[in-house]
Structures are given as structure tokens and as C-alpha cells.
Design a protein around this motif. Structure first.
Motif, PDB file in Angstrom:
ATOM      1  N   THR A  34       0.834  -1.204   0.000  1.00 19.01           N
ATOM      2  CA  THR A  34       0.000   0.000   0.000  1.00 19.01           C
ATOM      3  C   THR A  34       0.868   1.252   0.000  1.00 19.01           C
TER       4      THR A  34
ATOM      5  N   ASP B 128      -5.644  -1.409  -5.163  1.00 18.54           N
ATOM      6  CA  ASP B 128      -5.068  -1.893  -3.912  1.00 18.54           C
ATOM      7  C   ASP B 128      -5.995  -2.917  -3.267  1.00 18.54           C
ATOM      8  N   GLU B 129      -5.714  -4.178  -3.516  1.00 19.66           N
ATOM      9  CA  GLU B 129      -6.520  -5.287  -2.993  1.00 19.66           C
ATOM     10  C   GLU B 129      -7.996  -5.115  -3.355  1.00 19.66           C
TER      11      GLU B 129
END
Ligand SMILES: Nc1ncnc2c1ncn2[C@@H]1O[C@H](COP(=O)(O)OP(=O)(O)O)[C@@H](O)[C@H]1O
Ligand SMILES: [Mg+2]
Length: 358
Positions: free
Chosen positions: A83, A207-208
Motif C-alpha cells: 500500500t 489496492d486489494e
């Protein structure tokens, strides 16, 4: 795809101090992003005077390049710095060191007044769109927010763009008037994607994006992202803590461990011949659907060490079944072991054949 172009630039000749608008000879136009030795160290304050007493080395020398239109999977256990890489690229965090060349400009050197264009070209999709959508405003307004900030279009034109984006992600245009809580997790992620898409970005940092979704919904969202990529020629940096998610969407995969990339290769290469024991362990954890295929699950000992004080030598050595004396003292550089396949391991060529003793 030539290997030279995809060479992580930390091993490329150092760049002189160039102005942000200058084009360095080593960034060819088909490269959209070239990250060079990026570092982000968070200060840790302590004592009565709140002095900096240590640094969390969240990102500690990360280099990779991306070709236009590709998907690069960025994978590693929670806390390894994924991240932070994304946020630093977007300049939501100030980098401690390094260069980020985006379309021939070092964006870390851009004055903040020039960030607006960049903010349009690079969009982010979050793991949990619920926390990034304001629960009190209709989703149409959330999707239009970026357009409004950038002064794009008239009110009517913005509404048309939002309607189009909603349709494109598989939602009815009437969704505009509804609120986030009226949607399912998968639908909310579609809204998150629409919000990025409406800006017509070039690069999306995801991000995910599917980590919070049920497995059945995950594949729908992944398929949607792939379709949109083809239609709009998008480039994705796709972050996940789990290799099975990136297995199907990535062209190449970068594996991170404790602030560094330890392996970077074409997806098929990485999955068939791993050259880092950490990647091999992550691959071994992926469930295999075919009962005829048996794969020995590699259980790593211990936890991820703290980025406050990473182990000497190879950061992975305390958990590595292959570790030798050299691994405790000498940090292995990320090197191209075979064309296009980078690994940071003293014994990279032995990894594929090695398994921990049971
Ligand atoms: N704002 C911050 N201040 C201090 N430490 C941080 C901050 N953000 C992240 N970290 C630390 O940096 C490391 C990497 O975090 P993160 O990038 O969120 O990892 P990942 O996304 O791979 O789970 C972790 O140890 C985390 O605790
Ligand atoms: Mg994260």
C-alpha cells in the motif's frame, strides 16, 4: 516485450539530476511507469521531546517498470509495504528517496501545483469502497467528484459521463440517485471502479480490489477489470496479499518481502520456475482445484520481521529453509537471472528443485 525495457532501473546507469520535464534516454515511450529505488521510511517518534527515534522502512529500495497496457501484480504478506508503494506513487505519501518516471517525467519532482494532471492520469481503487464512498451522498455525486474537482464538463456532461461509467461497470444508471449502503459489496466495488474510470485514467493502482469480496464475486470483478483494460487500454498495478488472485489477471508479477521486491517475472515463469524461496512458499499455499495435482505446502516458520529493524543480509533468511552463511551477512541484489526473470536470492537457480525437510 524486450527485457532491457523492463529492467528495474536500480541496475541501470544512474541518472544525472534532470529537470522533471526532461526525457531520460533510458525511458522509452512504451514504458508508462519506471520506479527507481523508491524508499519510504516513516519516522517513529519517542520520548518526552517526541524526537525521531527510529524509522519504519516500509518501502526500502523498490525498482520496477511497467509497459503501457500491462497488468503487474504486486504481491506479499500484509505489512510488506504494498500500500505504501501505491500511495507514494500517487504522491499521497512523500517519498524518502527514489525516482518515479511517469510518461517521461519524474513525478516525485513535480511541484504540487502541477499534480492535478497526474491525479487525473493515475487513479486508485481501494480494497473497501465503502470507506472511500461518502455514505451521505448519492453515488452519482461520488463518481462525479473527480470531474468536478478538475472542472471537466458542464453539469449535464458530467451526468452523462457518470451514466456511461455506471453502464460500463454493469450498473443501472438509476444507481446514481442511490446511496452506498443500498448496494452489495461487489456492486460497491463496481462503483469504485466507475469512479476511477470516469476520469479516463492511464494507470490504475488497484489496492486489494477484491480482497474483501466473496470468491464468486471476486471473479466477476476481475473479469470486469480485464474487459475494461482491453477496451480502454488501461495499465494496472494490481496489489494483492494472495498470489491466487493475481495469477489470472497479471501479465507479470512482482513479489515483495519486507519493503523490497524479491522476485519479478512473467506470470507463467514465476509460477512454473520460482527463483525465490518466498515466492515458492506463497505459490505452495494456493489451493489446487485438480485433485490429481499434489503440491507440498511450504509452511514458513515465524512471522514477518519488523520493518523497524530488518534482518541483516537477506531479509528473508530467518524464515528460509535454504539459508546458508552468506545469506546472514550479504544482501542479495535483485538481479536478472534469466532474461526477464529477476530475483534477489544467492541460490536463485536452486529454488525450483528445493523443498524444506519435513
Ligand atoms: N503512516 C504510517 N506511519 C508509520 N508506519 C506506517 C504507516 N503506514 C504504513 N506503515 C507501516 O509500514 C509497513 C508497510 O505497510 P503497508 O504499506 O500498509 O503494507 P501492506 O499494504 O503490504 O500490508 C507496515 O509495517 C506498516 O505498519
Ligand atoms: Mg495494504
Amino acid at each position: 516485450m524486450s527485457n532491457v525495457e523492463l529492467m528495474p532501473a536500480s541496475v541501470a546507469p544512474a541518472q544525472p539530476d534532470v529537470a522533471p520535464i526532461a526525457t531520460p534516454a533510458s525511458v522509452p515511450p512504451e514504458m508508462i511507469l519506471d520506479v527507481r529505488d523508491l524508499k519510504k521510511h516513516f519516522p517513529v517518534k519517542g520520548g518526552l521531546l517526541r524526537r525521531t527515534v527510529a524509522h519504519v522502512k516500509a518501502v526500502d529500495g523498490v525498482s520496477f517498470a511497467m509497459q503501457r497496457g500491462e497488468t503487474l501484480g504486486l504481491v506479499g504478506e500484509s505489512g510488506c509495504g504494498k500500500t505504501t508503494v501505491g500511495r507514494t506513487l500517487l504522491r499521497l505519501e512523500k517519498a524518502t528517496a527514489g525516482e518515479v518516471w511517469f510518461e517521461q517525467r519524474d513525478i516525485l519532482k513535480l511541484p504540487s501545483g502541477q499534480l492535478k494532471g497526474l491525479r487525473r492520469d493515475m487513479q486508485i481503487i481501494f480494497q473497501d469502497p465503502y470507506s472511500s464512498l461518502d455514505p451521505r451522498i448519492p453515488v452519482g455525486e461520488s463518481i462525479a467528484e473527480g470531474l468536478l474537482i478538475h472542472g471537466i464538463g458542464s453539469r449535464q456532461e458530467r451526468e452523462d459521463k457518470v451514466r456511461e461509467a455506471l453502464l460500463r461497470v454493469g450498473l443501472h444508471p438509476s444507481s446514481m440517485q442511490r446511496f452506498p449502503h443500498q448496494f452489495s459489496g461487489g456492486q460497491r466495488q463496481r462503483i469504485g471502479i466507475a469512479r476511477a474510470l470516469v476520469m479516463e485514467p492511464k494507470l490504475i493502482i488497484a489496492d486489494e480490489p477484491v480482497s474483501a469480496l466473496d470468491v464468486s464475486v471476486q471473479s466477476q470483478v476481475l473479469n470486469l477489470m480485464r474487459e475494461l483494460q482491453q477496451e480502454f487500454g488501461l495499465t494496472y498495478l494490481f496489489v494483492a496479499h494472495n498470489l491466487s488472485v493475481v495469477e489470472h489477471i497479471s501479465d507479470r508479477v512482482a513479489v515483495m518481502y519486507l519493503g523490497k521486491i524479491v522476485e519479478l517475472a512473467d506470470r507463467k515463469q514465476l509460477f512454473s520456475v520460482s527463483r525465490h524461496p518466498y515466492s515458492k512458499a506463497l505459490i505452495s499455499a494456493i489451493p489446487v482445484a485438480n485433485p490429481k495435482i499434489r503440491r507440498q505446502r511450504i509452511i514458513l516458520e515465524g512471522d514477518v520481521p519488523s520493518p523497524l529493524n530488518p534482518p541483516a543480509g537477506c531479509r528473508f533468511h530467518p524464515r528460509c529453509w535454504m539459508a546458508q552463511e552468506i545469506c546472514r551477512t550479504v544482501e542479495p541484489p535483485l538481479e536478472e537471472k534469466v532474461p526477464g526473470h529477476w530475483a534477489a536470492c544467492h541460490f536463485a537457480n536452486d529454488v525450483a528443485a528445493s523443498l524444506p525437510k519435513k
